[in-house]
Design a protein around this motif. Sequence first.
Motif, mmCIF file in Angstrom:
data_model
loop_
_atom_site.group_PDB
_atom_site.id
_atom_site.type_symbol
_atom_site.label_atom_id
_atom_site.label_comp_id
_atom_site.label_asym_id
_atom_site.label_seq_id
_atom_site.Cartn_x
_atom_site.Cartn_y
_atom_site.Cartn_z
ATOM 1 N N LEU A 345 61.617 52.180 10.589
ATOM 2 C CA LEU A 345 62.236 51.249 10.138
ATOM 3 C C LEU A 345 63.277 51.677 10.630
ATOM 4 O O LEU A 345 64.288 51.423 11.323
ATOM 5 C CB LEU A 345 62.269 50.099 9.209
ATOM 6 C CG LEU A 345 60.966 49.167 9.532
ATOM 7 C CD1 LEU A 345 61.310 48.089 8.110
ATOM 8 C CD2 LEU A 345 61.925 48.104 10.387
ATOM 9 N N THR A 346 63.868 52.978 9.655
ATOM 10 C CA THR A 346 65.209 53.022 9.753
ATOM 11 C C THR A 346 65.618 54.923 11.041
ATOM 12 O O THR A 346 66.932 53.558 11.720
ATOM 13 C CB THR A 346 65.461 54.400 8.281
ATOM 14 O OG1 THR A 346 64.780 53.595 7.555
ATOM 15 C CG2 THR A 346 66.784 54.602 8.443
ATOM 16 N N ALA A 347 64.648 55.104 11.677
ATOM 17 C CA ALA A 347 64.551 55.692 12.376
ATOM 18 C C ALA A 347 64.953 55.058 13.913
ATOM 19 O O ALA A 347 65.670 55.538 15.340
ATOM 20 C CB ALA A 347 63.239 56.952 13.305
ATOM 21 N N THR A 348 64.146 54.131 13.459
ATOM 22 C CA THR A 348 64.588 52.961 14.936
ATOM 23 C C THR A 348 65.784 52.368 14.995
ATOM 24 O O THR A 348 66.049 51.968 16.212
ATOM 25 C CB THR A 348 63.064 51.960 15.138
ATOM 26 O OG1 THR A 348 61.961 52.620 15.053
ATOM 27 C CG2 THR A 348 63.269 51.039 16.566
ATOM 28 N N ALA A 349 66.182 51.721 14.108
ATOM 29 C CA ALA A 349 67.886 50.747 13.603
ATOM 30 C C ALA A 349 68.640 52.229 14.399
ATOM 31 O O ALA A 349 70.310 51.684 15.194
ATOM 32 C CB ALA A 349 67.801 50.981 12.281
ATOM 33 N N ALA A 350 68.400 53.064 13.528
ATOM 34 C CA ALA A 350 70.161 53.904 13.770
ATOM 35 C C ALA A 350 70.040 54.671 15.515
ATOM 36 O O ALA A 350 70.619 54.441 15.898
ATOM 37 C CB ALA A 350 69.337 55.647 12.787
ATOM 38 N N ALA A 351 68.738 54.714 15.919
ATOM 39 C CA ALA A 351 68.935 54.836 17.699
ATOM 40 C C ALA A 351 69.277 53.593 18.014
ATOM 41 O O ALA A 351 69.688 53.720 19.061
ATOM 42 C CB ALA A 351 67.425 55.559 18.050
ATOM 43 N N PHE A 352 68.625 52.494 17.809
ATOM 44 C CA PHE A 352 69.272 51.486 18.501
ATOM 45 C C PHE A 352 71.006 51.632 18.507
ATOM 46 O O PHE A 352 72.028 50.810 19.376
ATOM 47 C CB PHE A 352 68.608 49.693 18.191
ATOM 48 C CG PHE A 352 69.410 48.864 18.439
ATOM 49 C CD1 PHE A 352 68.838 48.335 19.613
ATOM 50 C CD2 PHE A 352 70.311 48.525 17.876
ATOM 51 C CE1 PHE A 352 69.414 47.275 20.422
ATOM 52 C CE2 PHE A 352 70.536 46.726 18.199
ATOM 53 C CZ PHE A 352 70.444 46.725 19.703
ATOM 54 N N ALA A 353 71.459 51.448 16.874
ATOM 55 C CA ALA A 353 72.898 51.562 16.880
ATOM 56 C C ALA A 353 73.654 52.905 17.605
ATOM 57 O O ALA A 353 74.499 52.319 17.675
ATOM 58 C CB ALA A 353 73.345 52.304 15.170
ATOM 59 N N ALA A 354 72.957 53.007 17.667
ATOM 60 C CA ALA A 354 73.359 54.577 18.664
ATOM 61 C C ALA A 354 73.419 54.907 20.128
ATOM 62 O O ALA A 354 74.010 54.675 20.770
ATOM 63 C CB ALA A 354 73.059 56.536 18.268
ATOM 64 N N GLY A 355 72.045 54.161 20.276
ATOM 65 C CA GLY A 355 71.782 53.190 22.082
ATOM 66 C C GLY A 355 72.857 52.301 22.067
ATOM 67 O O GLY A 355 72.786 52.716 23.306
ATOM 68 N N LEU A 356 73.031 51.204 21.167
ATOM 69 C CA LEU A 356 73.995 50.421 22.288
ATOM 70 C C LEU A 356 75.416 50.789 22.367
ATOM 71 O O LEU A 356 75.560 49.689 23.926
ATOM 72 C CB LEU A 356 73.959 49.475 20.547
ATOM 73 C CG LEU A 356 74.552 47.789 20.939
ATOM 74 C CD1 LEU A 356 73.687 47.183 21.933
ATOM 75 C CD2 LEU A 356 74.544 47.211 20.195
ATOM 76 N N PRO A 357 76.259 51.093 22.063
ATOM 77 C CA PRO A 357 77.046 51.870 22.996
ATOM 78 C C PRO A 357 76.589 52.929 24.056
ATOM 79 O O PRO A 357 77.560 52.237 25.105
ATOM 80 C CB PRO A 357 78.222 52.708 21.553
ATOM 81 C CG PRO A 357 77.555 53.187 20.722
ATOM 82 C CD PRO A 357 76.499 52.411 20.603
ATOM 83 N N ILE A 358 75.810 53.018 24.239
ATOM 84 C CA ILE A 358 75.613 53.802 25.511
ATOM 85 C C ILE A 358 75.513 53.320 26.566
ATOM 86 O O ILE A 358 75.622 52.979 27.949
ATOM 87 C CB ILE A 358 74.841 55.145 25.338
ATOM 88 C CG1 ILE A 358 75.394 55.978 24.086
ATOM 89 C CG2 ILE A 358 73.974 55.665 26.312
ATOM 90 C CD1 ILE A 358 74.034 57.130 23.862
ATOM 91 N N THR A 359 74.340 51.765 25.850
ATOM 92 C CA THR A 359 74.270 50.893 26.996
ATOM 93 C C THR A 359 74.892 49.763 27.085
ATOM 94 O O THR A 359 75.552 49.772 28.639
ATOM 95 C CB THR A 359 72.384 50.467 27.213
ATOM 96 O OG1 THR A 359 72.567 49.637 28.424
ATOM 97 C CG2 THR A 359 72.744 49.670 25.912
ATOM 98 N N LEU A 360 76.525 49.865 26.798
ATOM 99 C CA LEU A 360 77.180 48.580 26.945
ATOM 100 C C LEU A 360 77.761 49.594 27.484
ATOM 101 O O LEU A 360 79.575 49.348 28.324
ATOM 102 C CB LEU A 360 77.954 48.445 25.597
ATOM 103 C CG LEU A 360 76.875 47.818 24.469
ATOM 104 C CD1 LEU A 360 78.000 46.811 23.269
ATOM 105 C CD2 LEU A 360 76.451 46.326 25.829
ATOM 106 N N SER A 361 78.212 50.818 27.247
ATOM 107 C CA SER A 361 79.054 51.432 28.647
ATOM 108 C C SER A 361 78.717 51.426 29.877
ATOM 109 O O SER A 361 80.074 52.037 31.418
ATOM 110 C CB SER A 361 78.791 53.475 28.476
ATOM 111 O OG SER A 361 77.725 53.557 29.128
ATOM 112 N N GLN A 362 77.294 50.604 30.822
ATOM 113 C CA GLN A 362 77.497 50.624 31.323
ATOM 114 C C GLN A 362 78.542 49.295 32.368
ATOM 115 O O GLN A 362 78.089 48.586 33.477
ATOM 116 C CB GLN A 362 76.097 50.282 32.427
ATOM 117 C CG GLN A 362 75.204 51.454 31.767
ATOM 118 C CD GLN A 362 75.938 53.153 32.388
ATOM 119 O OE1 GLN A 362 76.428 53.102 33.661
ATOM 120 N NE2 GLN A 362 76.784 53.622 31.713
ATOM 121 N N GLY A 363 78.882 48.366 30.868
ATOM 122 C CA GLY A 363 79.306 47.433 31.765
ATOM 123 C C GLY A 363 80.757 47.081 30.392
ATOM 124 O O GLY A 363 81.747 47.703 30.727
#
Length: 447
Positions: A345-363
């Motif tokens: 759960l912790t690893a997934t949540a951390a990957a999500f938190a780090a991935g979010l700005p990356i994916t939003l960088s396309q918009g």
Amino acid sequence: MGAGGRDQWQSSIGFILATVGSAIGLGNIWRFPTVVAQSGGGAFVIVFLAAVLLVGIPAMIAELALGRQGRGGVVVTFQRIASKGPWRQAGKILLLVGFVMASYYGVIASWTLIYTVQGALGGLTGLDAVQLNIMFDSLVGNPVLAFLALAAFLGLVGLIVGGGVGGGIERASIILMPTVMILLLALFIRTMFLPGAWEGVLWFLRPDFSVMTPANVLGALGQVFFSFSLGMGAILTYGSYLSERENIPRAALWISGADVVVALLAGLTVIPALFAFNLDPQVGAGLVFVALPGIFNTMPLAGLWMTLFFALLAFAALTSAVSMLEVVTAYLIDKRRWPRRRATLTATAAAFAAGLPITLSQGNLNALRIGGVDLLTAVDFFASNLLLPVGGLVTVLFVGWVWGAHRAADEVTRGAVTFPSAPAWSFTVRYVLPAILIYVLVTGLTG
Ligand code: TRP
């Protein structure tokens, strides 16, 4: 569970399919055809195959052996084997690489999920190249969609990792990997029936060494590292769940063989399709999300082929992302002694938190620039040119010099396994691999 309560693979074939699942991913189906197209075709394929034999297989054996000896995640393994000094902490570098890779790989993988659904709903059918380009920007640039897709993709990854080594990762790989191969084979056969496809096959196979530059050789080396999932402790972590009876060199041959076959098959599908439609093979990153849907659209049953193709990509990416998240999860379990559920759960949540700005960088976050490029491009560059070569270098130096190539070769032969190429392998791990990785690192960073 194996001895000492630590997870173990339940079968040899399960371990091989899980590791094949890590290796086969976007790197094979998207990146490989793209790099081949950009680097001149057949000659690049030959250099790539040479790099597989010279660099890929020896490095994979090294990571598997290190993992089995360490019996822990990346951090614990380095601490157990190095008795003192800074090398004890070197596993933390791999942990960082694994984490960064998981978050940015998840972003691109989540787009394949969007496209699978969009294709199945018929939302890509009938569009031409210009419309598909606009579609791509509006889909990945839509913050709500990007958020949901990343959450869904990482959620699936977390579910599999949370199921444990045997019950989750191994079981998912046993189902997903054969599916990936069957889907790819179907698409390959379909492409071969396109008029004009044969020219693409010839272009892919015909070696023209006059187009090979040092940069292309570098590209081939980088592609092998990426495709074999080396340099971030993923293969190491999978090796840590191996039984002593497993024949590591033989497993490494099977895994690399499967990875290479799938890469070649993907190349022989994507490039002939481009030729059949007179598209420039140098289309670059738009290949998968723009050019291919355009091609599918000229076929009968376009929606079906499109959906199958994106499902194939999504499945392949899923098992790769699983191996990245497992690096972080195994660290939390082995070092921090957390239960797997909490660690996942912790690893997934951390990957999500780090991935979010990356994916939003396309918009919406596109204005956020690092060195003049958006966040995804920056992280991609940072990961492939700096993190992966550094991770690879740390691993091979550690195996060759700190643990010692001879002890590593002994570990490989533990279960009455013969390893006739041990002397050549030791030499490769001590000298050839570090030299090549330093070369990759220096040239990759200085351009
Ligand atoms: N090998 C995967 C691919 O080809 C990507 C991948 C998974 C990877 N784990 C990795 C790349 C570790 C580098 C390091 O898509």
